[in-house]
Design an enzyme around this catalytic site. Structure first.
Site, PDB file in Angstrom:
ATOM      1  N   TYR A  88      52.490  20.495  31.193  1.00  0.00           N
ATOM      2  CA  TYR A  88      52.851  21.301  32.359  1.00  0.00           C
ATOM      3  C   TYR A  88      51.659  22.125  32.821  1.00  0.00           C
ATOM      4  O   TYR A  88      51.393  22.251  34.014  1.00  0.00           O
ATOM      5  CB  TYR A  88      54.035  22.229  32.036  1.00  0.00           C
ATOM      6  N   PHE A 140      45.446  18.406  64.756  1.00  0.00           N
ATOM      7  CA  PHE A 140      46.170  17.363  64.039  1.00  0.00           C
ATOM      8  C   PHE A 140      47.601  17.856  63.886  1.00  0.00           C
ATOM      9  O   PHE A 140      47.840  19.053  63.738  1.00  0.00           O
ATOM     10  CB  PHE A 140      45.553  16.999  62.685  1.00  0.00           C
ATOM     11  N   THR A 141      48.553  16.933  63.906  1.00  0.00           N
ATOM     12  CA  THR A 141      49.980  17.283  63.975  1.00  0.00           C
ATOM     13  C   THR A 141      50.410  18.304  62.912  1.00  0.00           C
ATOM     14  O   THR A 141      50.880  19.394  63.238  1.00  0.00           O
ATOM     15  CB  THR A 141      50.823  16.000  63.830  1.00  0.00           C
ATOM     16  N   ASP A 231      38.753  20.320  57.429  1.00  0.00           N
ATOM     17  CA  ASP A 231      39.708  19.281  57.069  1.00  0.00           C
ATOM     18  C   ASP A 231      38.881  18.075  56.630  1.00  0.00           C
ATOM     19  O   ASP A 231      38.336  17.336  57.455  1.00  0.00           O
ATOM     20  CB  ASP A 231      40.620  18.945  58.255  1.00  0.00           C
ATOM     21  N   LYS A 274      43.682   9.570  51.922  1.00  0.00           N
ATOM     22  CA  LYS A 274      42.839   8.776  52.822  1.00  0.00           C
ATOM     23  C   LYS A 274      41.530   8.432  52.105  1.00  0.00           C
ATOM     24  O   LYS A 274      41.499   7.554  51.267  1.00  0.00           O
ATOM     25  CB  LYS A 274      42.562   9.549  54.113  1.00  0.00           C
ATOM     26  N   ARG A 398      50.096   7.497  69.058  1.00  0.00           N
ATOM     27  CA  ARG A 398      49.369   8.755  69.017  1.00  0.00           C
ATOM     28  C   ARG A 398      49.175   9.203  70.456  1.00  0.00           C
ATOM     29  O   ARG A 398      48.135   9.021  71.049  1.00  0.00           O
ATOM     30  CB  ARG A 398      48.017   8.615  68.305  1.00  0.00           C
ATOM     31  N   PHE A 465      57.584  12.809  66.184  1.00  0.00           N
ATOM     32  CA  PHE A 465      57.184  11.400  66.183  1.00  0.00           C
ATOM     33  C   PHE A 465      57.686  10.655  64.943  1.00  0.00           C
ATOM     34  O   PHE A 465      57.909   9.465  64.985  1.00  0.00           O
ATOM     35  CB  PHE A 465      55.661  11.265  66.287  1.00  0.00           C
TER      36      PHE A 465
HETATM   37  N1  F0G Z   1      44.634  16.114  58.255  1.00  0.00           N
HETATM   38  C1  F0G Z   1      44.389  14.916  58.796  1.00  0.00           C
HETATM   39  C2  F0G Z   1      43.157  14.728  59.615  1.00  0.00           C
HETATM   40  C3  F0G Z   1      45.280  13.869  58.607  1.00  0.00           C
HETATM   41  O1  F0G Z   1      45.007  12.679  59.149  1.00  0.00           O
HETATM   42  C4  F0G Z   1      46.451  14.078  57.828  1.00  0.00           C
HETATM   43  C5  F0G Z   1      47.424  13.012  57.644  1.00  0.00           C
HETATM   44  C6  F0G Z   1      46.665  15.346  57.287  1.00  0.00           C
HETATM   45  C7  F0G Z   1      45.741  16.326  57.512  1.00  0.00           C
HETATM   46  C8  F0G Z   1      47.903  15.653  56.489  1.00  0.00           C
HETATM   47  O2  F0G Z   1      47.812  15.097  55.244  1.00  0.00           O
HETATM   48  O3  F0G Z   1      49.675  13.423  55.201  1.00  0.00           O
HETATM   49  O4  F0G Z   1      48.546  14.172  53.104  1.00  0.00           O
HETATM   50  O5  F0G Z   1      50.051  15.705  54.330  1.00  0.00           O
HETATM   51  N2  F0G Z   1      47.435  11.971  58.345  1.00  0.00           N
HETATM   52  C9  F0G Z   1      48.291  10.816  58.175  1.00  0.00           C
HETATM   53  C10 F0G Z   1      47.983   9.832  59.261  1.00  0.00           C
HETATM   54  C11 F0G Z   1      49.729  11.130  58.039  1.00  0.00           C
HETATM   55  O6  F0G Z   1      48.694   8.811  59.314  1.00  0.00           O
HETATM   56  O7  F0G Z   1      47.051  10.032  60.035  1.00  0.00           O
HETATM   57  P1  F0G Z   1      49.101  14.561  54.436  1.00  0.00           P
END
Ligand code: F0G
Length: 473
Positions: A88, A140-141, A231, A274, A398, A465
């Site tokens: 843990y 970013f979303t 990021d 990624k 997108r 989305f």
């Molecule tokens: N920042 C970027 C630039 C991203 O592309 C993503 C995720 C995140 C943060 C968030 O990270 O998914 O691990 O919580 N992008 C994915 C995509 C979902 O399909 O572009 P996460």
């Protein structure tokens, strides 16, 4: 006289000494994929409300929805998974992860999280106060949503070329320094907890920021006493474009460029799913002791103890090893090489795409692809559905759907970019798969006049989305 080597190449129809990119690995394990019939696909996409996020993966032939968590791990990573220390607290794999981050990215303190948005949540809570403004090189979303949920407001300071899919600018991820100065002047540095700087800007089409621009952003931030949070999700891909395109950087090892990028920032959020070649994981890393203390406090509330943050020991080991592999020059060359291969093919067919081709995918310009579909009918969403119907290839919208609504006015955001992303998982598909994808996109382009728009019939409150549903308009 011809050398045997030159003769060999000649027999294969290639000029002497030309060397294409090729994967620096061979395949040890395979997973079958399933071809479907047009009838099956029609039923599947209708059932999914014309949203590719709601398809079952079993109904997908080639899955280019995302490059997130979809990588193939190496035998070295899998071997590391067997060495997971599932204690843990204080797992040895945490210390491996911490050491890899300190060595390769250079940040001092590490907080593991279950994935990128976990790190964004903690960073936003730790640093943003209601009324704050967070300038960044395109939203970013999930990043923007966490900033908003903490009471902040994201302000886009990316260069205008980033919003123009036809601009061939080599560094469309660059910050517009004048615009940033203006934003700082308007709101005051005290209202800006940090600049949010992404490497390889996802929503712009996987476009890099240059080292020169990042250095200038650092200078500007220093003059105003503002932090830079990075990021780093696709930092290695960004470093590859710097190596290929930025004067003075050619031939420099990717690992070294990544180290310099990180040294120009004060911390990072990372989706290890990624660049870092794993199926799950992420972290927050910072240099400032106080921010670390605050984040370490928050992580136990939302993610898990500060030595696992939502990951198992084996997951952390896979991330530690994946970070290392992601910085090998031969890996990144082949990774981006495959994306470019697909992009060149699609472009050669006359299909409108975002230029230059990005690091993690090929982005189709739905506005030019489907000029007859009005924005209110979500052309990119409709195009993603049409490609799936044609071939079972899954892509992602997108555009307007991803951009959501303005939290103040409730109006739909209308981003300039209305794109379909064909995202390439790392080390997963072959060149022949890319050929099939290009053939399908070309076929759909040939029949584009028959594609109709969509109307949204269900809209979730956050990150719509992912779960929105549509019907043909
Ligand atoms: N920042 C970027 C630039 C991203 O592309 C993503 C995720 C995140 C943060 C968030 O990270 O998914 O691990 O919580 N992008 C994915 C995509 C979902 O399909 O572009 P996460």
């Amino acid at each position: 006289m011809q050398t045997p080597q030159a003769r060999y190449n000649f027999e294969f129809g290639m000029p002497a000494r030309k060397r294409s990119w090729a994967e620096p690995f061979k395949i040890k394990v395979v997973e079958p994929v399933r071809l479907t019939t047009p009838e099956q696909r029609r039923a599947a996409i209708a059932e999914a409300g014309y949203n590719t996020f709601l398809l079952r993966s079993e109904d997908v032939y080639i899955d280019l929805l995302t490059d997130s968590g979809t990588s193939a791990m190496s035998d070295w990573q899998w071997a590391g998974m067997m060495l997971g220390d599932e204690a843990y607290a204080g797992s040895r794999n945490f210390y491996h992860l911490e050491a890899a981050i300190q060595k390769h990215y250079g940040y001092r303190y590490v907080i593991p999280t279950h994935q990128g948005r976990g790190a964004e949540h903690i960073l936003s809570r730790a640093l943003i106060h209601p009324g704050d403004v967070i300038p960044g090189n395109m939203y970013f979303t999930t990043t923007r949503l966490h900033q908003e949920l903490a009471g902040g407001r994201f302000v886009d300071v990316i260069i205008p070329e980033a919003h123009d899919p036809e601009s061939p600018h080599p560094f469309k991820g660059n910050v517009d320094l004048e615009r940033l100065e203006e934003v700082i002047r308007e709101h005051g540095a005290s209202r800006i907890p940090y600049l949010s700087i992404a490497t390889s800007v996802n929503m712009a089409g996987g476009q890099p920021i240059s080292l020169g621009n990042l250095r200038a952003v650092r200078d500007l931030a220093d003059r105003h006493g503002i932090r830079i949070m990075h990021d780093a999700t696709r930092v290695a891909e960004n470093a590859y474009f710097i190596q290929q395109r930025e004067p003075g950087q050619e031939g420099r090892p990717i690992a070294e460029i990544v180290r310099e990028i990180c040294s120009l920032t004060d911390g990072c959020t990372m989706s290890a799913k990624k660049d870092a070649l794993v199926n799950i994981g992420g972290f927050l890393a910072v240099n400032d002791r106080e921010i670390y203390e605050e984040a370490r406090n928050l992580v136990v509330v939302y993610e898990g103890l500060h030595t696992y943050g939502g990951m198992s020991g084996r997951d952390m080991e896979a991330v530690a090893r994946g970070i290392e592999e992601s910085l090998h020059d031969d890996h990144i060359r082949a990774r981006v090489g495959q994306v470019l291969y697909l992009g060149y093919k699609i472009r050669a067919a006359g299909v409108p795409i975002v230029e230059p081709i990005g690091g993690h995918g090929v982005f189709l310009d739905a506005k030019r692809f489907l000029p007859h579909v009005p924005r209110e009918q979500y052309p990119a969403q409709a195009l993603a559905a049409a490609i799936y119907l044609d071939s079972g290839v899954r892509s992602m919208e997108r555009g307007t759907v991803s951009a959501g609504r303005n939290p103040q006015t409730g109006e739909e955001n209308r981003p300039k970019l209305e794109l379909v992303r064909l995202t390439i998982p790392r080390r997963v598909y072959t060149q022949a798969h890319m050929d099939v994808v290009a053939e399908s996109v070309e076929a759909v382009f040939g029949e584009r006049d028959n594609i109709r728009g969509l109307k949204m019939v269900y809209e979730p409150r956050y990150l719509r989305f992912f779960q929105a549903r549509f019907e043909p308009a």
